[in-house]
Structures are given as structure tokens and as C-alpha cells.
Design an enzyme around this catalytic site. Structure first.
Site, PDB file in Angstrom:
ATOM      1  CG  ASP A  89      -2.229   0.363   0.895  1.00 53.95           C
ATOM      2  OD1 ASP A  89      -2.404   1.673   0.613  1.00 53.95           O
ATOM      3  OD2 ASP A  89      -3.363   0.955   1.760  1.00 53.95           O
ATOM      4  CE  LYS A 102      -2.101   2.985   4.004  1.00 52.76           C
ATOM      5  NZ  LYS A 102      -2.223   3.499   2.404  1.00 52.76           N
ATOM      6  CD  GLU A 111      -5.703   2.900   2.303  1.00 52.16           C
ATOM      7  OE1 GLU A 111      -5.503   2.913   1.586  1.00 52.16           O
ATOM      8  OE2 GLU A 111      -5.994   3.847   3.350  1.00 52.16           O
TER       9      GLU A 111
END
Length: 262
Positions: A89, A102, A111
């Protein structure tokens, strides 16, 4: 095609290209969300189509799922996979201990669930994402729509007692309407400037009623692959304490770069 890419896109591409070296036949792979992760999904798709790589991907957003299917990756749910060998990611920021911010793309909840359900998390990023202290990038916090203004007020009150520079909290918008995540929630962006203690802040945020999850990824990332516009890549492994360098040549590929979005 690559000659038309900006240096920042070249950096994202080489980081993604190097990171897929970690993927082996038969793996269950978490597929991240965002512009750098999209390069990675396309690189994996090329390996699936041209080299016969057999993997199953667990996407972290609906748009990643659509892209994965488009490039030929078998898509399954996390419930089907149960556990993942690897997640790749991007990140909006990372520090020297590989703690992350993030959620700039709005997919922080999925995520984080996918990353923590993996044996290893690899982050791909351009060099500009590395910071001395987290916080310059606004910290996303996912909240349920019910009572979101109360949740914001509680967050603002809490920020008075923690080590941050700023305390502005804004509701993320999509045009004239609040941004809505895949789970139907809203996102509050915390403009903190600098976060003194990311671990403490992550824990306190998640105790506030209405908060679903925050975008601080602490002690989750194992390896960061940092791309540069000239083709250099730096691999930093927090567990092994190693730093490796490599250089990738750009390869023309109409299939790989077709319809690539920022």
C-alpha cells in the site's frame, strides 16, 4: 510512454515495480488504495497476464477492486482469505520508525484492517513522503454520520491535551456534500502540523464516541520502498534494520501505462 511521466510519477512507478518482487506464486495479497498503489496493481496485473503469476488479491476499496479485476487479478474478500501473506500500500507520510499517516484517499478503515491481517506490510512511496515527524499531512479520522459534529467537538477538546502544533478539524467534502467512505461514514481531517506522540494520539482518538478509526498506522509497516524520479529505489526494513538500494530501468509498456490516473 514513461518519457511523458513526471518525476513524481516515475518515483511512484519504480517503488511499485520493486515492491511486487516480494509477491510470490500462490500468495494472498492485500491491494492498497491511492495513486502509488494503483501503479502496484497494474504491475501485478502485468505479471499475472504475461508471466502466469497466480495470486488472489484483497482490495482495500471499491476503486482498487475495479482496477484489479480490470488488469486480470483474481479478487476475493478478506473473509474468504481469512489471512494474508502480504499487503502492499502507499502512504501519505512516513517517519524514521515507519509509522504512517494514511487515508488521503479515504480508504483508511479497510486499509488498516487489511494491513493488520497480513504477515507483512510493505509501503511504497516517493521520497517526498518521508518526514522527520508525522503531522504535516492532515490526519484523517473516520466517523459515523450520526453526531459527527459532537465527535468533532470531542476531538478538538482532546487535542488541547496532546503534543500537536495545530488543532483545526475540518469535515472532508466532495463538492457541496460531505465525503462518504465505502462504509458510508464521514472523514474529519485534523490539521495538526506536527504529532509528538503518534502512538498515544492513535489510542486516544479511537476512544472518542463516533470515531471508527484513525489514519495513524503505528507498528504496522515492515518495509518501505522509496522511489526516486531517476529510477533509484531504497528499501528500508524496520525489522531487519537494513537499508538496500537499487535502480530500475523504465520499460515502455502501453498496457501498463494505459489509462493510468493520478
Amino acid at each position: 510512454m514513461t518519457g511523458q511521466l513526471s518525476p513524481i510519477d516515475k518515483a511512484k512507478f519504480v517503488a511499485a515495480k520493486k515492491a511486487v518482487d516480494y509477491v510470490e506464486d500462490g500468495m494472498r495479497v492485500g491491494l492498497g488504495t491511492g495513486s502509488t498503489a494503483a501503479w502496484m496493481v497494474r504491475c501485478l496485473g502485468e505479471l499475472v497476464r504475461e508471466d502466469g503469476l497466480k495470486i488472489r488479491g484483497v482490495p482495500t476499496s471499491t476503486r482498487t477492486a475495479e482496477l484489479a479485476r480490470e488488469v486480470g487479478i483474481e479478487v476475493i474478500s478478506l473473509d474468504e482469505a481469512k489471512w494474508l501473506d502480504l499487503t502492499i500500500d502507499g502512504a501519505d507520510e512516513f517517519d524514521g520508525e515507519l509509522n504512517l499517516i494514511k487515508g488521503g484517499g479515504g480508504a483508511l478503515l479497510q486499509e488498516k484492517i487489511v494491513a493488520t491481517a497480513s504477515d507483512q506490510m510493505i509501503v511504497i512511496a516517493d521520497a517526498a513522503k518521508e518526514v522527520g515527524h508525522l503531522g504535516a499531512f492532515p490526519l484523517p479520522v473516520e466517523v459515523i454520520p450520526f453526531g459527527w459534529q459532537t465527535s468533532r467537538a470531542l476531538i478538538e477538546e482532546m487535542l488541547i491535551s496532546v503534543d500537536v502544533l495545530g488543532r483545526d478539524v475540518t469535515l472532508r467534502m466532495n463538492g457541496d456534500h460531505p465525503y462518504v467512505t465505502d462504509e458510508g461514514n464521514h472523514i474529519l481531517d485534523l490539521h495538526l502540523g506536527r504529532i509528538g506522540n503518534a502512538r498515544q494520539l492513535a489510542m486516544v482518538l479511537n476512544q472518542i464516541p463516533g470515531v471508527v478509526e484513525n489514519g495513524l498506522f503505528v507498528d504496522i509497516c515492515d518495509v518501505v520502498v522509496i522511489g526516486h524520479g531517476d529510477g533509484r529505489v531504497v528499501l528500508r526494513d524496520i525489522n531487519e534494520g537494513t537499508v538496500e538500494q537499487d535502480r530500475l530501468d523504465f520499460v515502455e509498456s502501453d498496457n501498463l501505462f494505459k489509462d493510468m490516473m493520478d
